[in-house]
Scaffold this active site. Structure first.
Site, PDB file in Angstrom:
ATOM      1  N   GLY A 216      -0.377   9.115   2.619  1.00  0.00           N
ATOM      2  CA  GLY A 216      -0.286  10.342   2.163  1.00  0.00           C
ATOM      3  C   GLY A 216       1.264  10.116   3.413  1.00  0.00           C
ATOM      4  N   PHE A 217       1.978   9.123   4.024  1.00  0.00           N
ATOM      5  CA  PHE A 217       3.161   9.862   4.674  1.00  0.00           C
ATOM      6  C   PHE A 217       3.760   8.711   4.670  1.00  0.00           C
ATOM      7  CE2 PHE A 217       0.018  10.539   8.428  1.00  0.00           C
ATOM      8  CZ  PHE A 217       1.034  11.370   8.757  1.00  0.00           C
ATOM      9  N   GLY A 218       3.631   7.193   3.649  1.00  0.00           N
ATOM     10  CA  GLY A 218       4.377   7.077   2.872  1.00  0.00           C
ATOM     11  C   GLY A 218       4.329   5.970   2.218  1.00  0.00           C
TER      12      GLY A 218
ATOM     13  N   VAL B 277       3.549   0.961   2.052  1.00  0.00           N
ATOM     14  CA  VAL B 277       4.306   0.405   3.141  1.00  0.00           C
ATOM     15  C   VAL B 277       4.500  -0.351   1.804  1.00  0.00           C
ATOM     16  CG1 VAL B 277       2.498  -0.794   4.307  1.00  0.00           C
ATOM     17  CG2 VAL B 277       2.679   1.410   4.088  1.00  0.00           C
TER      18      VAL B 277
ATOM     19  N   ASP C 242      -5.606  11.356  12.165  1.00  0.00           N
ATOM     20  CA  ASP C 242      -6.891  10.655  10.458  1.00  0.00           C
ATOM     21  C   ASP C 242      -7.133  10.191  10.463  1.00  0.00           C
ATOM     22  OD1 ASP C 242      -7.036  10.961   7.906  1.00  0.00           O
ATOM     23  OD2 ASP C 242      -4.664  10.365   7.975  1.00  0.00           O
TER      24      ASP C 242
ATOM     25  N   LYS D 253       7.084   0.806   6.567  1.00  0.00           N
ATOM     26  CA  LYS D 253       6.040   1.527   6.811  1.00  0.00           C
ATOM     27  C   LYS D 253       7.625   3.034   5.988  1.00  0.00           C
ATOM     28  CE  LYS D 253       2.496   4.584   6.294  1.00  0.00           C
ATOM     29  NZ  LYS D 253       1.269   4.722   7.198  1.00  0.00           N
TER      30      LYS D 253
ATOM     31  N   GLY E  35       0.808  -1.038   0.032  1.00  0.00           N
ATOM     32  CA  GLY E  35      -0.259   0.279   0.043  1.00  0.00           C
ATOM     33  C   GLY E  35       0.812   1.083   0.107  1.00  0.00           C
ATOM     34  N   SER E  36       0.013   2.707  -0.242  1.00  0.00           N
ATOM     35  CA  SER E  36       0.619   4.048  -0.435  1.00  0.00           C
ATOM     36  C   SER E  36      -0.257   4.256   0.580  1.00  0.00           C
ATOM     37  CB  SER E  36       2.096   4.038  -1.656  1.00  0.00           C
ATOM     38  OG  SER E  36       0.488   4.155  -2.216  1.00  0.00           O
TER      39      SER E  36
END
Ligand SMILES: *[C@@H]1O[C@H](CO)[C@@H](O)[C@H](O)[C@H]1NC(C)=O
Ligand SMILES: *[C@@H]1O[C@H](CO)[C@@H](O)[C@H](O)[C@H]1NC(C)=O
Ligand SMILES: *[C@@H]1O[C@H](CO)[C@@H](O)[C@H](O)[C@H]1NC(C)=O
Ligand SMILES: *[C@@H]1O[C@H](CO)[C@@H](O)[C@H](O)[C@H]1NC(C)=O
Ligand SMILES: *[C@@H]1O[C@H](CO)[C@@H](O)[C@H](O)[C@H]1NC(C)=O
Ligand SMILES: *[C@@H]1O[C@H](CO)[C@@H](O)[C@H](O)[C@H]1NC(C)=O
Ligand SMILES: *[C@@H]1O[C@H](CO)[C@@H](O)[C@H](O)[C@H]1NC(C)=O
Ligand SMILES: *[C@@H]1O[C@H](CO)[C@@H](O)[C@H](O)[C@H]1NC(C)=O
Ligand SMILES: *[C@@H]1O[C@H](CO)[C@@H](O)[C@H](O)[C@H]1NC(C)=O
Length: 898
Positions: free
Chosen positions: A549-551, A553, A664, A568, A546-547
Site C-alpha cells: 500500500g505504501f509503495g 520495495v 497495520d 521502499k 514486493g509492493s
C-alpha cells in the site's frame, strides 16, 4: 538461634506459672464482642487462649496480645482470623511490647505500654469518651461511644491485610511486615493511586494492576477506593463506577495480604470459619523474577522450573554472605548512600566509577518507573548520578535519550530486558588501597581496563571461592544450615569474561557516542542518502521484491559490503512535506529493538521519499505460514514468531518515548530471517503520510481481516487496535491459514512488505505478489468459514487441538496451543479496554503469566462477522477520511510514562 534466647524459652514456663499465680486476680474469661473500660490485658492473663481476650460474636475473629511464632520477645495487640490463626491487623507493629507489657482500655482510648508503663502505641485523641471496645464479625475492631457511634476503627488503618468490607482509599497503602514474627514495617508497599493499583519497593514500582492480564479496566475514571469481596478485587471511582476488577472464583471469605516477601496474595477460604484456604490464590507479581529482591544486590534472575535461579552478571562475583547477591569482581564496592555521605574516600568524586552491564540486562525498577530525565546524553545522565548520593547506578537509552537513576537503600534484581539500547551502569567506589593501581575512574584511559581487570578479577574470584569453600565446610561442620530464602534458589559464581569491545560491553562508561556504532549510521539518526546513491545501491531499482500500500520495495546493497538492504519507494502522492517527513524519520529511525526492522537510512529529494531498511532474507510471515511450497512452519517456530512479534509491538507501545500505534499488524508485516530473527516492519509509516492518506491507506489496504471493530465504528484508535490485529495473527499462526477466505484474492497488492524475498532468491519472481495471492486463495479452503468464530466455538468446548494446523500432524504442545488460543481470543475482545496490553500478551505467551479466560460476551460480534462475512464496510471509508482527526491524534499520542 542465639543461646541466650533458647535459655529464655526454657526458663519461661515456671516463671509464667509464678506470675500467673501472683496476678490471677486480673485474669478474665474470653469476652464476647464487647469489653468496657477500664480493662487491662497482658499476655499472661490470657495464656490459655494464646493471648486472645476478645472474640467476635460468631467466633470468626479474635483480638489478642499476640506473640507471633511464640518467640517470647515481641508482643502485639492484634486481630486474628480465628480459624486459621492469621493476624490481619496489628496496633503497635513498629513498637512491640514485652511479655509483661499491657494493653489498656480507658475512656480515652486504647494504649499499649511496656513493663515500665511507657506508652508504645495509643489510639488518636477521640471526640467523646469511650463506652466500649467492640470486635465485629468482619474483623473490624471499633471504639464506640455511649450512643454506639464509632469513634475509631482498625479498618481505617490497615497494616498488611485487607478484609472484605474494608476499603483502601486512593493514596493509602498496605505495608509489608519485615518477617513472619516481626510485624514492623518492611520495604514493600501495596498502594492505590487514582490511576492504578501498584506494588512498590523503596519507591520503585514492580507491579501494576493495569499491566496484569487478570485485571480488567472498565472506565478511565479516577480510582477512589479498592476492596476485596466474595467475587474478587475491585477498584471503584468516587461515584461507585467500576474502574478495575479482577474476577476470582466465588469464595465466601478471602483476605488480601502483602507478604513479607513482597508478594501480594488474595487468600480464599470456602467459609469464614474454614481453617485452611481453598488454594488457587491470586498472586502478584506472578513470576519470581518480577520481585525486586529475588536476587538481591544485582543477582541476575532467570526463571527455572517453578522457581528461579540467580547468577551474577559479567564483571560481578557471587557474594559469600547473602545468597543470590553479587559484588563487583574488581574489588570495588557498590555505592551506598551512607558511604557516599561519609565521604570515606579522600579523592572525592574521582573514586566513583561505573561498571557497565551487558546489553539486554534490565533492572526491575526500569520496567514501570518513568525516566528521571529525558533528552540527555549518557555523559549528562552519568553526571546526574555521580552528583547524587542517593543514586546507585543509572540506565541510559542511547536511542530515546532517557535517563533513569536507580535509588533505594540497596540494589535489587536484574533480569533479561527487551531493549538492547537501554544500557545499565552500576556505581561503585574504589577502595582506597586499590585506588593507585586499578582506578577505573572517569579519567583513566579505557585501554588499561581490559588488561588490569581480568587478572585482578581472577585473583579475587579465587580468593572468594577459597573463602567460600572454607566457610561452607565450617558451616556444615557446625551442623548448622543457613536457611535460604527460597528452596529453588541457586547461586552460581558469575563467569568472568574479558571486557573487550567484541562482547558488546565494557567496563567503563566513558566512551559516549564512540566505538560501538560500526555502521554508517550517525548515532541517533538514520543516514540520509541522495536519490543517486540509492539508484546505485539498487542497481537502478533492478530487483523488485514486493509492493504494498505504501509503495514498492527493491533489494539493494550498501556500498563497502555494509550489508543488504530493502528500499521502499513511497508513493509520491500524499507524502508529507520534507520537514515533517524528516521529523518523523528521526522518531522512527531512533526506534531500535531486536524485534523491529531497523531503518538504516532515507532519502527525501524533491517529491521523492525513500526508506532504506535492513534486509530480512526469509521474507514475510505469510510466505512461510500460508505458502504451500516450502517446509511447514513447525510449532516451536510459530511460538517464537508469536513472542518475537509481540515483543516488537509491546516495545512500540510502551518502550519508546513516543507511543507508536502500528495500525497495520498482519503476517505480511512480520518479517523473518535466518537465525530465528522475527521483526515487525512498516511501523510508524502511517505517520509519514498526510492525515487523509494514512486514514485511507489503513482502511483501504485490504487488511480488513485484521481491523479492530473500532476502526469501523469510528471510535478512538489506541494501541489496543494493534492488540486486536495481533490476536488475528495469533489465530492464523495456530491455524496456518488466513482468517478469512477468498477476500484476500480480491485485493491483490497487499501481501508484500518491506524486504520480502528469500535469501539466495535469484528465483524470486518480480511478480511475486500475484504468485502469493494465488496461493492465498488456493489455501482458503472452505472459503466462507470464518476462523475466529470457529476458534471461539472450539474454545468453549475446550477442543484446542482441533484448531491447530493439520499440516503439523500433531507436533504440537497442547498446553501452549490452549494458552495461545485463549490469549488470542482475549486480544479480540470487542471493547478495546478489555483487551490485554501487548506487554501482558508477551508475558502470557512466555508462560510467566497464566492466560486469562476469554470473555465470551465480549466476543459475540465474531459470530456476527462470521455470519455476515464478507464484512461489508460501505461508507466506512468516508467515515475514516472524515474521522481523520482522531486517527491523527491517536497516532501522535505521546505515551504516558509507565
Ligand atoms: C524499664 O526501665 C529501665 C530503666 O529505665 C530500663 O533499663 C529497662 O530496659 C526498661 N524495661 C523495658 C521493658 O523497657
Ligand atoms: C460470622 O459473621 C460474618 C458476618 O456477619 C458472616 O459472614 C460469617 O459467615 C459468620 N461466620 C459464622 C461461622 O457463622
Ligand atoms: C449498642 O449496641 C448494643 C449491641 O449491639 C445494644 O445492645 C445496645 O442497646 C446499643 N446501645 C445503644 C445506645 O444503641
Ligand atoms: C489512620 O487512618 C486515618 C484515616 O484513614 C488517617 O488519617 C491516619 O493517617 C491513619 N494513621 C496511620 C498511622 O496510618
Ligand atoms: C463485590 O464488590 C463489587 C464492587 O463494590 C460489587 O459490584 C460486587 O457485587 C460485590 N460482590 C459481592 C459478592 O458482594
Ligand atoms: C463452620 O460454621 C458452620 C455453620 O456456621 C458449621 O456448620 C461448621 O461446622 C463450621 N465449621 C468449622 C470447621 O468450624
Ligand atoms: C513444581 O510444581 C509442581 C506442581 O505445582 C510440583 O509437583 C513440583 O514438585 C514443583 N517442583 C519444584 C522443583 O518445586
Ligand atoms: C561530604 O562532603 C560534602 C562536600 O564535599 C560536605 O558538604 C559534607 O558535609 C561531607 N559529609 C561528611 C559527613 O563529611
Ligand atoms: C552531552 O550533553 C552536554 C550538555 O547537555 C554537552 O555539553 C556534551 O557535550 C554532550 N556530550 C556528548 C558526548 O555529546
Amino acid at each position: 538461634m542465639p543461646p541466650s534466647r533458647s535459655l529464655a524459652c526454657l526458663l519461661l514456663p515456671p516463671l509464667l506459672l509464678l506470675l500467673e499465680s501472683v496476678r490471677d486476680a486480673d485474669a478474665g474469661p474470653l469476652a464476647v464482642e464487647i469489653v468496657r473500660p477500664s480493662f487491662t490485658a497482658t499476655s499472661y492473663d490470657y495464656v490459655d487462649t494464646g493471648g486472645a481476650f476478645l472474640v467476635s460474636r460468631n467466633g470468626s475473629f479474635r483480638a489478642a496480645v499476640f506473640n507471633p511464632g511464640k518467640q517470647q520477645a515481641s508482643f502485639y495487640l492484634a486481630v486474628l482470623h480465628a480459624p486459621s490463626g492469621t493476624p490481619v491487623w496489628s496496633a503497635n507493629r513498629d513498637a512491640p511490647t514485652s511479655s509483661t507489657g499491657k494493653v489498656q482500655l480507658s475512656v480515652g482510648g486504647i494504649t499499649v505500654s511496656d513493663a515500665n508503663g511507657t506508652v508504645l502505641w495509643s489510639t488518636p485523641p477521640l471526640r467523646s469518651p469511650v463506652a466500649a471496645l467492640r470486635l465485629q464479625d468482619t474483623g473490624d475492631l471499633q471504639l464506640l461511644d455511649a450512643g454506639n457511634a464509632t469513634l475509631w476503627r482498625s479498618f481505617d488503618n490497615a497494616t498488611d491485610t485487607l478484609l472484605p468490607g474494608q476499603q483502601l482509599l486512593a493514596g493509602a497503602y498496605l505495608s509489608s511486615a519485615k518477617g513472619a514474627t516481626d510485624f514492623s514495617q518492611g520495604d514493600y508497599r501495596f498502594g492505590v493511586i487514582t490511576a492504578d493499583v501498584l506494588l512498590t519497593w523503596q519507591g520503585s514500582t514492580y507491579w501494576r494492576l493495569s499491566n496484569d492480564a487478570r485485571g480488567f479496566k472498565d472506565t478511565n475514571a479516577a480510582v477512589a477506593s479498592m476492596s476485596v469481596n466474595a467475587s474478587g478485587l475491585f477498584a471503584v471511582a468516587a461515584d461507585g463506577a467500576m474502574v478495575f476488577r479482577v474476577g476470582l472464583a466465588p469464595a465466601e471469605f478471602r483476605m488480601l495480604k502483602l507478604g513479607s516477601d513482597g508478594r501480594l496474595r488474595i487468600i480464599s477460604y470456602a467459609l469464614v470459619n474454614s481453617s485452611a484456604p481453598v488454594g488457587g490464590d491470586f498472586i502478584a507479581p506472578a513470576g519470581d523474577c518480577d520481585l525486586p529482591l529475588q536476587c538481591p544486590s544485582l543477582g541476575y534472575c532467570s526463571p527455572a522450573g517453578n522457581g528461579s535461579t540467580c547468577t551474577c552478571p559479567p564483571l560481578f562475583a557471587a557474594s559469600v554472605t547473602v545468597a543470590g547477591s553479587c559484588t563487583p569482581g574488581d574489588g570495588s564496592t557498590l555505592a551506598s548512600p551512607a558511604a557516599c555521605q561519609n565521604n570515606d574516600s579522600s579523592s572525592g568524586g574521582a573514586s566513583v566509577s561505573y561498571i557497565a552491564l551487558k546489553p539486554l540486562t534490565s533492572y526491575f525498577a526500569t520496567k514501570f518507573d518513568a525516566p528521571t530525565n529525558t533528552g540527555v546524553n549518557k555523559t549528562a545522565c552519568r553526571a546526574l548520578c555521580t552528583a547524587s548520593c542517593a543514586c546507585l547506578g543509572f540506565f541510559h537509552d542511547s536511542v530515546s535519550l532517557s535517563c533513569r537513576l536507580i535509588g533505594g537503600k540497596q540494589l535489587g534484581s536484574l533480569y533479561k530486558g527487551a531493549s538492547d539500547t537501554n544500557l545499565g551502569y552500576i556505581k561503585t567506589f574504589n577502595s582506597a588501597t586499590k585506588a593507585g593501581s586499578n582506578q577505573i575512574g572517569s579519567s583513566s584511559a579505557n585501554h588499561t581496563v581490559p588488561i588490569v581487570l581480568p587478572s585482578v578479577a581472577a585473583f579475587l574470584l579465587l580468593a572468594v571461592l577459597g573463602w567460600y569453600i572454607w566457610w561452607r565446610n565450617k558451616m556444615s561442620k557446625n551442623g548448622r544450615k543457613k536457611k535460604g530464602k527460597s528452596s529453588t534458589m541457586k547461586v552460581y559464581l558469575g563467569r568472568q569474561k574479558s571486557p573487550s569491545r567484541d562482547t558488546g560491553y565494557n567496563a567503563d562508561a566513558d566512551d559516549d557516542g564512540g566505538g560501538d556504532d560500526d555502521d554508517i549510521v550517525i548515532p541517533g539518526m538514520p543516514a540520509r542518502f541522495s536519490y543517486q546513491e540509492i539508484t546505485t545501491m539498487t542497481s537502478n531499482f533492478a530487483t523488485k521484491v514486493g509492493s504494498g500500500g505504501f509503495g514498492t520495495v527493491y533489494k539493494g546493497e550498501l556500498p563497502g559490503g555494509e550489508g543488504l538492504i530493502a528500499v521502499k519507494k513511497l508513493e509520491a502522492a500524499g507524502v508529507q512535506a520534507k520537514r515533517e517527513f524528516c521529523t518523523e524519520i528521526t522518531i522512527i529511525g531512533n526506534i531500535r529493538h531486536v524485534n523491529l526492522v531497523r531503518l538504516r537510512g532515507f532519502c527525501a529529494e524533491g517529491s521523492r521519499r525513500l526508506l532504506v531498511y535492513e534486509y530480512m532474507n526469509r521474507g514475510s510471515l505469510d510466505r512461510s505460514l500460508f505458502g504451500r511450497t516450502g517446509p511447514v512452519l513447525e510449532w516451536g517456530e510459530r511460538m517464537e514468531v508469536a513472542i518475537g512479534a509481540a515483543r516488537g509491538l509491546a516495545y512500540l507501545h510502551t518502550g519508546c518515548e513516543q507511543k507508536i500505534v502500528h495500525c497495520d499488524v498482519k503476517p505480511e508485516n512480520i518479517l523473518l530471517a535466518n537465525g530465528g530473527q522475527v521483526k515487525i516492519s512498516d511501523f510508524g509509516l502511517a505517520k509519514l503520510m498526510s492525515r487523509e492518506q494514512s486514514a485511507l491507506f489503513t482502511t483501504m489496504r485490504g487488511t480488513r481481516g485484521y481491523l479492530a471493530p473500532e476502526w469501523i465504528s469510528n471510535a478512538a484508535i489506541s494501541d489496543r487496535a494493534d492488540v486486536y490485529s495481533f490476536g488475528m495473527v495469533l489465530l492464523e499462526l495456530i491455524h496456518g491459514r488466513k482468517n478469512r477466505g477468498e477476500q484476500e484474492a480480491a485485493a491483490p497488492a497487499n501481501n508484500v512488505a518491506v524486504a520480502a524475498g528469500s535469501g539466495e532468491h535469484s528465483d524470486l519472481p518480480s511478480g511475486w505478489s500475484s504468485a502469493m495471492t494465488s496461493t492465498a486463495s488456493g489455501t482458503s479452503g472452505g472459503g466462507d468459514e470464518y476462523f475466529p468464530m470457529l476458534a471461539l466455538e472450539l474454545h468453549e468446548q475446550r477442543r484446542y487441538l482441533d484448531l491447530v494446523d493439520a499440516r503439523l500432524e500433531g507436533r504440537v504442545d497442547e498446553a501452549e496451543a490452549a494458552r495461545t488460543v485463549r490469549v488470542a481470543l482475549c486480544c479480540l475482545h470487542e471493547d478495546p479496554a478489555l483487551r490485554p496490553s501487548m506487554a501482558t500478551v508477551v508475558r502470557i505467551l512466555e508462560g510467566s503469566v497464566p492466560p486469562p479466560e476469554p470473555r465470551v460476551e465480549a466476543l459475540g460480534f465474531l459470530r456476527l462477522y462470521g455470519r455476515s462475512y464478507p464484512l461489508p464496510v460501505p461508507g466506512s471509508l468516508t467515515a475514516m477520511a472524515g474521522g481523520g482527526s482522531h486517527l491523527d491524534e491517536s497516532l501522535k499520542d505521546t505515551s504516558a510514562p509507565r
